[in-house]
Each structure stands twice: as C-alpha cells, then as structure tokens.
Design a protein around this motif. Structure first.
Motif, mmCIF file in Angstrom:
data_model
loop_
_atom_site.group_PDB
_atom_site.id
_atom_site.type_symbol
_atom_site.label_atom_id
_atom_site.label_comp_id
_atom_site.label_asym_id
_atom_site.label_seq_id
_atom_site.Cartn_x
_atom_site.Cartn_y
_atom_site.Cartn_z
ATOM 1 N N GLY A 1 -5.009 -11.945 -62.909
ATOM 2 C CA GLY A 1 -4.687 -11.531 -64.268
ATOM 3 C C GLY A 1 -5.745 -11.955 -65.283
ATOM 4 O O GLY A 1 -5.964 -11.279 -66.273
ATOM 5 N N ARG A 2 -6.410 -13.060 -65.015
ATOM 6 C CA ARG A 2 -7.451 -13.574 -65.925
ATOM 7 C C ARG A 2 -8.776 -12.831 -65.768
ATOM 8 O O ARG A 2 -9.680 -13.009 -66.581
ATOM 9 C CB ARG A 2 -7.724 -15.041 -65.636
ATOM 10 C CG ARG A 2 -6.599 -15.967 -65.907
ATOM 11 C CD ARG A 2 -7.055 -17.367 -65.599
ATOM 12 N NE ARG A 2 -5.999 -18.334 -65.843
ATOM 13 C CZ ARG A 2 -6.185 -19.628 -65.818
ATOM 14 N NH1 ARG A 2 -7.373 -20.121 -65.543
ATOM 15 N NH2 ARG A 2 -5.181 -20.441 -66.052
ATOM 16 N N PHE A 3 -8.909 -12.066 -64.699
ATOM 17 C CA PHE A 3 -10.184 -11.431 -64.396
ATOM 18 C C PHE A 3 -10.290 -10.045 -65.018
ATOM 19 O O PHE A 3 -9.350 -9.266 -64.993
ATOM 20 C CB PHE A 3 -10.364 -11.277 -62.879
ATOM 21 C CG PHE A 3 -10.491 -12.571 -62.152
ATOM 22 C CD1 PHE A 3 -11.705 -13.228 -62.089
ATOM 23 C CD2 PHE A 3 -9.402 -13.139 -61.522
ATOM 24 C CE1 PHE A 3 -11.833 -14.430 -61.413
ATOM 25 C CE2 PHE A 3 -9.511 -14.337 -60.844
ATOM 26 C CZ PHE A 3 -10.729 -14.983 -60.798
ATOM 27 N N THR A 4 -11.473 -9.756 -65.545
ATOM 28 C CA THR A 4 -11.773 -8.386 -65.946
ATOM 29 C C THR A 4 -12.374 -7.689 -64.726
ATOM 30 O O THR A 4 -12.811 -8.339 -63.770
ATOM 31 C CB THR A 4 -12.796 -8.359 -67.100
ATOM 32 O OG1 THR A 4 -13.998 -9.011 -66.655
ATOM 33 C CG2 THR A 4 -12.243 -9.042 -68.345
ATOM 34 N N LEU A 5 -12.389 -6.369 -64.769
ATOM 35 C CA LEU A 5 -12.982 -5.633 -63.657
ATOM 36 C C LEU A 5 -14.449 -5.998 -63.480
ATOM 37 O O LEU A 5 -14.915 -6.178 -62.357
ATOM 38 C CB LEU A 5 -12.848 -4.125 -63.875
ATOM 39 C CG LEU A 5 -11.483 -3.523 -63.610
ATOM 40 C CD1 LEU A 5 -11.480 -2.043 -63.956
ATOM 41 C CD2 LEU A 5 -11.054 -3.734 -62.176
ATOM 42 N N ASP A 6 -15.184 -6.124 -64.575
ATOM 43 C CA ASP A 6 -16.611 -6.414 -64.436
ATOM 44 C C ASP A 6 -16.848 -7.798 -63.837
ATOM 45 O O ASP A 6 -17.772 -7.987 -63.054
ATOM 46 C CB ASP A 6 -17.364 -6.236 -65.759
ATOM 47 C CG ASP A 6 -16.955 -7.212 -66.832
ATOM 48 O OD1 ASP A 6 -15.746 -7.302 -67.121
ATOM 49 O OD2 ASP A 6 -17.850 -7.872 -67.401
ATOM 50 N N ARG A 7 -15.987 -8.760 -64.137
ATOM 51 C CA ARG A 7 -16.140 -10.087 -63.536
ATOM 52 C C ARG A 7 -15.887 -10.030 -62.033
ATOM 53 O O ARG A 7 -16.610 -10.642 -61.244
ATOM 54 C CB ARG A 7 -15.177 -11.066 -64.191
ATOM 55 C CG ARG A 7 -15.350 -12.484 -63.721
ATOM 56 C CD ARG A 7 -14.517 -13.397 -64.572
ATOM 57 N NE ARG A 7 -14.571 -14.754 -64.077
ATOM 58 C CZ ARG A 7 -13.671 -15.673 -64.366
ATOM 59 N NH1 ARG A 7 -12.664 -15.385 -65.159
ATOM 60 N NH2 ARG A 7 -13.776 -16.885 -63.885
ATOM 61 N N MET A 8 -14.887 -9.276 -61.625
ATOM 62 C CA MET A 8 -14.606 -9.144 -60.195
ATOM 63 C C MET A 8 -15.737 -8.386 -59.490
ATOM 64 O O MET A 8 -16.103 -8.722 -58.368
ATOM 65 C CB MET A 8 -13.261 -8.457 -59.972
ATOM 66 C CG MET A 8 -12.090 -9.326 -60.418
ATOM 67 S SD MET A 8 -10.493 -8.608 -60.042
ATOM 68 C CE MET A 8 -10.360 -9.086 -58.309
ATOM 69 N N ILE A 9 -16.309 -7.405 -60.157
ATOM 70 C CA ILE A 9 -17.453 -6.678 -59.587
ATOM 71 C C ILE A 9 -18.642 -7.622 -59.436
ATOM 72 O O ILE A 9 -19.349 -7.591 -58.428
ATOM 73 C CB ILE A 9 -17.804 -5.443 -60.437
ATOM 74 C CG1 ILE A 9 -16.703 -4.386 -60.297
ATOM 75 C CG2 ILE A 9 -19.166 -4.867 -60.039
ATOM 76 C CD1 ILE A 9 -16.807 -3.241 -61.282
ATOM 77 N N ARG A 10 -18.856 -8.497 -60.426
ATOM 78 C CA ARG A 10 -19.953 -9.472 -60.320
ATOM 79 C C ARG A 10 -19.732 -10.439 -59.165
ATOM 80 O O ARG A 10 -20.671 -10.801 -58.456
ATOM 81 C CB ARG A 10 -20.140 -10.225 -61.638
ATOM 82 C CG ARG A 10 -20.894 -9.387 -62.676
ATOM 83 C CD ARG A 10 -21.221 -10.168 -63.939
ATOM 84 N NE ARG A 10 -20.025 -10.153 -64.779
ATOM 85 C CZ ARG A 10 -19.435 -11.237 -65.299
ATOM 86 N NH1 ARG A 10 -19.931 -12.430 -65.098
ATOM 87 N NH2 ARG A 10 -18.363 -11.126 -66.035
ATOM 88 N N MET A 11 -18.484 -10.853 -58.953
ATOM 89 C CA MET A 11 -18.179 -11.735 -57.821
ATOM 90 C C MET A 11 -18.475 -11.024 -56.507
ATOM 91 O O MET A 11 -19.105 -11.591 -55.616
ATOM 92 C CB MET A 11 -16.703 -12.163 -57.846
ATOM 93 C CG MET A 11 -16.356 -13.148 -58.922
ATOM 94 S SD MET A 11 -14.590 -13.555 -58.924
ATOM 95 C CE MET A 11 -14.525 -14.676 -57.520
ATOM 96 N N LEU A 12 -18.029 -9.785 -56.414
ATOM 97 C CA LEU A 12 -18.272 -9.013 -55.196
ATOM 98 C C LEU A 12 -19.758 -8.769 -54.996
ATOM 99 O O LEU A 12 -20.269 -8.881 -53.884
ATOM 100 C CB LEU A 12 -17.503 -7.690 -55.267
ATOM 101 C CG LEU A 12 -17.518 -6.811 -54.033
ATOM 102 C CD1 LEU A 12 -17.063 -7.557 -52.794
ATOM 103 C CD2 LEU A 12 -16.650 -5.582 -54.269
ATOM 104 N N SER A 13 -20.460 -8.493 -56.070
ATOM 105 C CA SER A 13 -21.901 -8.269 -55.996
ATOM 106 C C SER A 13 -22.640 -9.515 -55.525
ATOM 107 O O SER A 13 -23.609 -9.428 -54.769
ATOM 108 C CB SER A 13 -22.431 -7.838 -57.363
ATOM 109 O OG SER A 13 -23.816 -7.654 -57.329
ATOM 110 N N ALA A 14 -22.173 -10.689 -55.940
ATOM 111 C CA ALA A 14 -22.799 -11.940 -55.501
ATOM 112 C C ALA A 14 -22.613 -12.143 -53.998
ATOM 113 O O ALA A 14 -23.451 -12.745 -53.339
ATOM 114 C CB ALA A 14 -22.207 -13.119 -56.267
ATOM 115 N N LEU A 15 -21.530 -11.602 -53.467
ATOM 116 C CA LEU A 15 -21.248 -11.733 -52.038
ATOM 117 C C LEU A 15 -21.911 -10.645 -51.195
ATOM 118 O O LEU A 15 -22.178 -10.844 -50.017
ATOM 119 C CB LEU A 15 -19.730 -11.676 -51.794
ATOM 120 C CG LEU A 15 -18.919 -12.861 -52.291
ATOM 121 C CD1 LEU A 15 -17.435 -12.517 -52.287
ATOM 122 C CD2 LEU A 15 -19.190 -14.082 -51.430
ATOM 123 N N ASP A 16 -22.154 -9.487 -51.795
ATOM 124 C CA ASP A 16 -22.645 -8.332 -51.048
ATOM 125 C C ASP A 16 -23.772 -7.658 -51.822
ATOM 126 O O ASP A 16 -23.525 -6.961 -52.791
ATOM 127 C CB ASP A 16 -21.501 -7.342 -50.809
ATOM 128 C CG ASP A 16 -21.904 -6.149 -49.969
ATOM 129 O OD1 ASP A 16 -23.072 -6.047 -49.549
ATOM 130 O OD2 ASP A 16 -21.036 -5.294 -49.733
#
Length: 110
Positions: free
Chosen positions: A74-89
């Motif tokens: 709930g605290r996450f914006t879509l762009d923050r989650m995309i950045r997390m995923l991008s850091a992993l992949d």
C-alpha cells in the motif's frame, strides 16, 4: 441414513482482476502492483535471496522487500515497485496498455 441434498452452485467467471470484481475504485493499480510484486518475489526466490541480502545488493531497505513478500504494498507507488524490479532484473521491459472502458465492459486490462 438420509440422502445428501444436492445444492446448486452458481459459477461466476471473474474478470481476471479480483479487485475489479470486488468493486475497488483503484482495481487496476492494485492489480498492477500485485503483478510487479509477483515478479519481484519470483526473482528473490529464484536467486535464493533473503530480504537482507537483496537490500544490500539492490540499495532498497530490507523492510521494502519484506513488505512486498507479505503483499503489503500500500505504501508503494508503481514507479517505486518498477525501480525495485529493475534493480533485480537488468533486462526488464514494462508495457502499459491503457484502454478506455466502455459501458458494456466490467473490467479493463492492467
């Protein structure tokens, strides 16, 4: 012994977005976050990364990865989650498909 009563069961086909089916106003955002979280969790599990090791390697707080694993985004914006995923992949590609809802459609693609 009495014969068991047969009950009719109504089967309802979902839209593919549980949040839309439950009439959440932010259903598309919730669906998108869930899909991103599933990808993040899949990568963490595939690499056997703990939240602490992921945090050290990716530059996010361990609590962030823990929240994603616990579906508490709930605290996450879509762009923050995309950045997390991008850091992993590093080969990440994100596609957004926006379609106007018509009056006959009960759901939209996320």
């Amino acid at each position: 012994m009495s014969k068991a009563k047969e009950k009719e069961v109504e089967v309802i086909t979902g839209s593919g977005n549980i949040w839309q089916d439950l009439s959440y106003s932010d259903a598309d955002i919730r669906q998108a976050k869930g899909r991103l979280a599933a990808q993040i969790i899949g990568i963490l599990e595939g690499r056997k990364l703990s939240v602490r090791n992921a945090a050290k390697a990716m530059g996010f707080a361990a609590a962030d990865f823990s929240r994603v694993r616990n579906a508490d985004y709930g605290r996450f914006t879509l762009d923050r989650m995309i950045r997390m995923l991008s850091a992993l992949d590093e080969t990440l590609a994100v596609t957004v498909d926006l379609r106007r809802r018509d009056s006959t459609s009960q759901h939209a693609s996320a």
